[in-house]
Design an enzyme around this catalytic site. Structure first.
Site, PDB file in Angstrom:
ATOM      1  N   PHE A 132      -6.260  11.392   7.477  1.00 51.29           N
ATOM      2  CA  PHE A 132      -6.432  11.557   6.078  1.00 51.29           C
ATOM      3  C   PHE A 132      -7.593  12.287   5.449  1.00 51.29           C
ATOM      4  O   PHE A 132      -8.582  12.023   6.253  1.00 51.29           O
ATOM      5  CB  PHE A 132      -6.448  10.086   5.605  1.00 51.29           C
ATOM      6  CG  PHE A 132      -6.186   9.687   4.072  1.00 51.29           C
ATOM      7  CD1 PHE A 132      -5.206   9.984   3.608  1.00 51.29           C
ATOM      8  CD2 PHE A 132      -7.379   9.405   3.338  1.00 51.29           C
ATOM      9  CE1 PHE A 132      -4.803   9.586   2.223  1.00 51.29           C
ATOM     10  CE2 PHE A 132      -7.050   9.322   1.975  1.00 51.29           C
ATOM     11  CZ  PHE A 132      -6.072   9.284   1.322  1.00 51.29           C
ATOM     12  N   ASP A 209      -8.438   3.703  11.965  1.00 52.14           N
ATOM     13  CA  ASP A 209      -8.369   3.595  10.494  1.00 52.14           C
ATOM     14  C   ASP A 209      -7.019   2.689  10.298  1.00 52.14           C
ATOM     15  O   ASP A 209      -6.113   3.172  10.993  1.00 52.14           O
ATOM     16  CB  ASP A 209      -8.208   4.891   9.881  1.00 52.14           C
ATOM     17  CG  ASP A 209      -7.929   4.776   8.398  1.00 52.14           C
ATOM     18  OD1 ASP A 209      -7.629   3.904   7.950  1.00 52.14           O
ATOM     19  OD2 ASP A 209      -8.414   5.682   7.679  1.00 52.14           O
ATOM     20  N   TYR A 234      -5.407  -2.515  -0.558  1.00 55.04           N
ATOM     21  CA  TYR A 234      -4.518  -2.517  -1.712  1.00 55.04           C
ATOM     22  C   TYR A 234      -3.119  -1.917  -1.108  1.00 55.04           C
ATOM     23  O   TYR A 234      -2.314  -1.638  -2.302  1.00 55.04           O
ATOM     24  CB  TYR A 234      -5.024  -1.478  -2.699  1.00 55.04           C
ATOM     25  CG  TYR A 234      -5.682  -0.033  -2.206  1.00 55.04           C
ATOM     26  CD1 TYR A 234      -5.084   0.830  -1.788  1.00 55.04           C
ATOM     27  CD2 TYR A 234      -6.930  -0.092  -2.011  1.00 55.04           C
ATOM     28  CE1 TYR A 234      -5.318   2.117  -1.250  1.00 55.04           C
ATOM     29  CE2 TYR A 234      -7.752   1.142  -1.509  1.00 55.04           C
ATOM     30  CZ  TYR A 234      -6.733   2.212  -1.336  1.00 55.04           C
ATOM     31  OH  TYR A 234      -7.364   3.391  -0.581  1.00 55.04           O
ATOM     32  N   LYS A 235      -2.566  -1.762  -0.148  1.00 53.70           N
ATOM     33  CA  LYS A 235      -1.374  -1.089   0.458  1.00 53.70           C
ATOM     34  C   LYS A 235      -0.663  -2.500   0.647  1.00 53.70           C
ATOM     35  O   LYS A 235      -0.298  -3.286  -0.175  1.00 53.70           O
ATOM     36  CB  LYS A 235      -1.568  -0.179   1.484  1.00 53.70           C
ATOM     37  CG  LYS A 235      -2.223   0.785   1.265  1.00 53.70           C
ATOM     38  CD  LYS A 235      -2.146   1.823   2.329  1.00 53.70           C
ATOM     39  CE  LYS A 235      -3.399   2.965   2.196  1.00 53.70           C
ATOM     40  NZ  LYS A 235      -2.804   3.823   1.325  1.00 53.70           N
ATOM     41  N   ARG A 383       7.510  10.455   0.965  1.00 53.90           N
ATOM     42  CA  ARG A 383       7.370   9.126   1.747  1.00 53.90           C
ATOM     43  C   ARG A 383       8.209   8.202   1.160  1.00 53.90           C
ATOM     44  O   ARG A 383       8.303   7.738  -0.012  1.00 53.90           O
ATOM     45  CB  ARG A 383       5.751   8.895   1.702  1.00 53.90           C
ATOM     46  CG  ARG A 383       4.858   9.903   2.660  1.00 53.90           C
ATOM     47  CD  ARG A 383       3.700   9.283   3.113  1.00 53.90           C
ATOM     48  NE  ARG A 383       2.962   8.635   1.683  1.00 53.90           N
ATOM     49  CZ  ARG A 383       1.753   8.356   1.810  1.00 53.90           C
ATOM     50  NH1 ARG A 383       1.108   8.097   3.064  1.00 53.90           N
ATOM     51  NH2 ARG A 383       1.314   7.699   0.865  1.00 53.90           N
TER      52      ARG A 383
END
Length: 411
Positions: A132, A209, A234-235, A383
């Protein structure tokens, strides 16, 4: 009979036999006119209905009634109390190793910089080129600050980093290796234990991560002897936009590391107003400033929901959802020139799949206008992110059918 007619009963049957189906009622869902299919739970999880009451209660009671007394009564320990619960439910971590606060980027900076500084003579940082952007940018900045060198892994872009990819790269100069447990593009699920073992054999530290795995894939950080980890909330932990990240620091490494952003809340005596900084013992030394207590409240609801069903059940549903999405993509999208770029083996896949097509940037824009919400990652990746406790099979079917329809319109 059309493909749509033959596929819908399959989704209905899967939903009817889903042992976690009732959990979907715990989540807020917009009216049908606003949302048809939400396929982006790997970017931002839906809010729980309970969260509105949680926030109202916090405003009226803990904040509104107790006011500044809340710090002495409970808030000072909120980062580690919430961290311990995340550790217990979702990380496989014993108490005293997880703290919540800051953003993912700040947490990454603190832990990577601490790992580099703690090992004089080791100035190599290893990361993959397809990680990322934040991870890569943070490392480039630290390398510039500390005169470190970066070694880039170039894995198969359709999968991710395997232990064998570290052969010839990790060695006596390596300070820290930084990898994503689930690759944000392909959804590849790395073998964390095997890779951590390879890194340790070279005497280096391993940082994972966990942003795309926490809350969707069972983790055993203590068992795997992971040194350091960072993840967002937050996912799949449904903490809301910008909710604070967490940091895991193995208890055996805590007093060996000195985090670089010294702040009063990470000091041994925060209210002593001392002249010099002395770090707190244990995980508290990785706290910097005043913790975002209000922003921690929503994710606590999701952690308890996960605890009530167990991570093994969450993972089982995740595998079934992504298998179903793969089947639909093979049937409906591949004939239109779409390429599936996620692992076929569910043991090597997180909770999202990625499909590629040159028109997917335009397709995604049109889907959003129709209330179908996947996300797009350049150059051509769409995605399909499937949050196990809030996503139905029918929703997956509707979403993939919509992708097919819009792509057909544009070709």
């Amino acid at each position: 009979m059309s493909t749509q007619q033959t596929r819908r009963p399959a989704a209905a049957d899967l939903d009817a036999n889903d042992p976690l189906a009732a959990q979907r009622e715990a989540f807020y869902t917009p009216d049908a006119g606003q949302l048809t299919s939400y396929l982006d739970g790997n970017s931002l999880g839906r809010p729980l209905k309970a969260t509105a009451a949680t926030l109202q209660s916090f405003v009226e009671d803990a904040w509104g009634s107790r006011l500044i007394r809340g710090w002495d009564e409970q808030w000072m320990d909120e980062p580690t109390r919430v961290g311990d619960r995340i550790g217990e439910v979702a990380l496989g971590a014993a108490p005293g190793q997880v703290t919540v606060g800051d953003s993912t980027s700040v947490m990454l900076y603190k832990l990577i910089r601490a790992a580099v500084d703690a090992q004089p003579g080791r100035n190599q940082i290893i990361i993959d080129r397809d990680n990322f952007p934040t991870d890569r940018f943070i490392i480039e900045g630290i390398a510039a600050e500390r005169g470190a060198t970066i070694t880039w892994i170039a894995p198969n872009p359709a999968s991710g980093v395997r232990a064998a990819d570290l052969d010839g790269l990790v060695g006596e100069q390596t300070a820290v290796v930084v990898l994503s447990h689930v690759a944000y593009r392909s959804g590849f699920l790395a073998d964390a234990k095997a890779i951590t073992d390879v890194v340790h054999q070279a005497g280096a530290l391993m940082l994972w991560d966990l942003c795309h795995s926490v809350g969707s894939v069972p983790l055993q950080l203590d068992e795997w002897d992971v040194d350091l980890a960072v993840g967002c909330t937050y996912k799949y932990l449904n903490g809301g936009p910008g909710s604070p990240a967490f940091a895991y620091v193995n208890a055996a490494r805590q007093n060996l590391l000195q985090q670089p952003i010294w702040g009063w809340m990470g000091a041994a005596n925060p209210f002593g107003m001392t002249e010099a900084y002395e770090p707190a013992q244990g995980i508290r030394r990785f706290i910097t400033g005043t913790p975002p207590v209000l922003a921690m409240q929503p994710l606590k609801d999701m952690v308890e929901l996960i605890a009530s069903v167990g991570m093994d059940a969450v993972r089982e549903k995740s595998i079934k959802l992504t298998n179903y999405a793969m089947e639909l993509a093979d049937e409906l999208l591949v004939p239109l020139g779409v390429e599936i770029v996620s692992p076929r083996d569910p043991a090597e896949r997180g909770s999202h799949i990625t499909v590629d097509h040159p028109l997917f940037a335009d397709v995604t824009t049109r889907l959003w206008e129709r209330g179908v919400i996947p996300d797009f990652r350049p150059p051509h990746g769409l995605r399909i992110g499937l949050s196990p406790l809030s996503t139905s099979y029918a929703e997956v079917e509707l979403g993939v059918l919509a992708i097919r329809d819009v792509l057909t319109e544009l070709q």
